[in-house]
Enzyme design. Sequence first.
Site, PDB file in Angstrom:
ATOM      1  CB  THR A  93      -0.928   0.021   1.233  1.00  0.00           C
ATOM      2  OG1 THR A  93      -0.145  -0.173   2.425  1.00  0.00           O
ATOM      3  CG2 THR A  93      -1.981  -1.060   1.139  1.00  0.00           C
ATOM      4  CB  CYS A 271       6.768   0.983   7.434  1.00  0.00           C
ATOM      5  SG  CYS A 271       6.581  -0.665   6.742  1.00  0.00           S
ATOM      6  CE  LYS A 274       3.462   2.133   3.440  1.00  0.00           C
ATOM      7  NZ  LYS A 274       2.175   1.411   3.538  1.00  0.00           N
TER       8      LYS A 274
END
Length: 446
Positions: A93, A271, A274
Site C-alpha cells: 500500500t 513504512c 508513508k
Amino acid sequence: MALRITVIGTGYLGATHAAAMAELGFEVLGLDVVAEKVETLSAGRVPFYEPGLEELLRRHVAGVAGSTGRLRFTTSWEEVGTFGDVHFVCVNTPQKQGEYACDMSYVDRAVDSLAPHLTRPALVVGKSTVPVGSAERLARRLTELAPAGEAAELAWNPEFLREGFAIEDTLRPDRIVVGVRSERAEELLREVYAKPIAEGSPFVVTDFPTAELVKTAANSFLATKISFINAMAEVCETAGGDVVKLAEALGHDDRIGRKFLRAGIGFGGGCLPKDIRAFMARAGELGADQALTFLREVDSINMRRRSHMVDLARETVGGAFLGQRVAVLGATFKPDSDDVRDSPALNVAGQIHLQGGQVTVYDPKGMENARRVFPTLGYAESALDAVRGADVVLHLTEWREFRELDPQVLGEAVARRRVLDGRNTLDPVLWRKAGWSFRALGRPTA
C-alpha cells in the site's frame, strides 16, 4: 481437517508470512502476479535480504531437497481460491504519487481477483497497512463478488514486522491483533496462531476500525519518539549539550524507555514515512485532521535531519563540495536489510552529489538496490575502498560492520581524517585517539 493457508502478495511481508506459516505446520500456497517472483521463490531463493528468511524458505518450499514440501507458489487465482481456507492479503500500500494518501489499488485488485473464486466458506485476512474504514468497504465488496456470499468473511490482522527481525516477529510476535465480526473468524485465527498464543503472545480481539488503527498509531508513536530525540539533538547543537547522554538519562524513566531514542539523520524505509502521511490524509478525510497536525512537525523534523547532515558535511570540507571526495558508509535505511526505500543515508549521498561532491558509497547489503536508485553515485566493494582519498567520511547506517572498523587502518587510506557520525554509534574516543576529527549529530562537545 487441517487448515490450508494462502498468502496473496509475496513481497517482503508476504514471503515472510508464507514461510512462517509453513514453519508453524500449515500447508501454504503463495500467490503473486509477477511470474519471475514466483519462479525465484519456488527455487528457494528470496529476492531481497532478510536474515534467516532464505534458510526458512528452503526448509519448506516444495521441490527443494530435504524440505517439508509444505510451501508452494503460484500465479493462479483459481488455484488459490480452491486451495485455501484462510487467505492472507499481504500486498503493498504505497504512498500515492504527489499525495500523502495511501494507494489502495493493489489491495482492491487482490480482493476483486480472489473473491470470484471463493465458492465455499473462507476467511480473507487483511495484513496490509490501510486507511481506517477500508476493511468495512472491502467486506462489502467481498460478499458482493464471492459465490459463497456471506460465508466468505473478512478479518483484519495488521502486521508489526521489523526489517531484520521479521521471522522472530511473525513466529513470536509481541502481540497478535485481529479485527473480526464473528466467533468463527476469531476461532479460525486462534487456530492459525495457536502456537504463538500458547507461547505467550497476547491475542487482542477488536473491531475493524481499531485493528486498522493499531498499526498506523504504533508507527506514528515510534516516528514521534524518533523525531522528539532528534529535536532535542537540534537543541543540544545550539546549547552545547550531548544528546546521547540526554537520551540515556531519559531512558532510565520506565515511562519513556530507551528504545527509539537514538538521535541521528532520522527514519526512512517503506513504512514509517508513508504511514504517518497516509494517517494524516485519512484523518483529514474523516474531519479529524486537527488531531494529527503534530505529525506534520514529526515529518518535518525528520526530513530536516538529512539537510542538517549535508550542511555539516559541507561546513567540514570548507564550505563547498566541489572537488571534495566524500565517503558514505551506508545506503540502506537501517542495518540488517537491503531496503533503500526513502533511505536517509542515500538521500544525503544524493544531495551531496548534486552539490558537486565526488561521493563513494559502501553498504554491506544494499549496493544493488542503491545503484538502481542513484546510478550516478560512486560505489565501492568495501568500507576501506570507499574511504580511499576521502576528504570526509560520513557514517549514515548503523551496521555492526561499521562500528567494528579500525579507525587507524581507515586513517591511512583517507586524504583527511574527518568523520561525521550520523547515527551516534561510533566511539568518539577511539576515533580521536587514531587522529580523526570526530563530529556527531547533537553532540558538539562529545
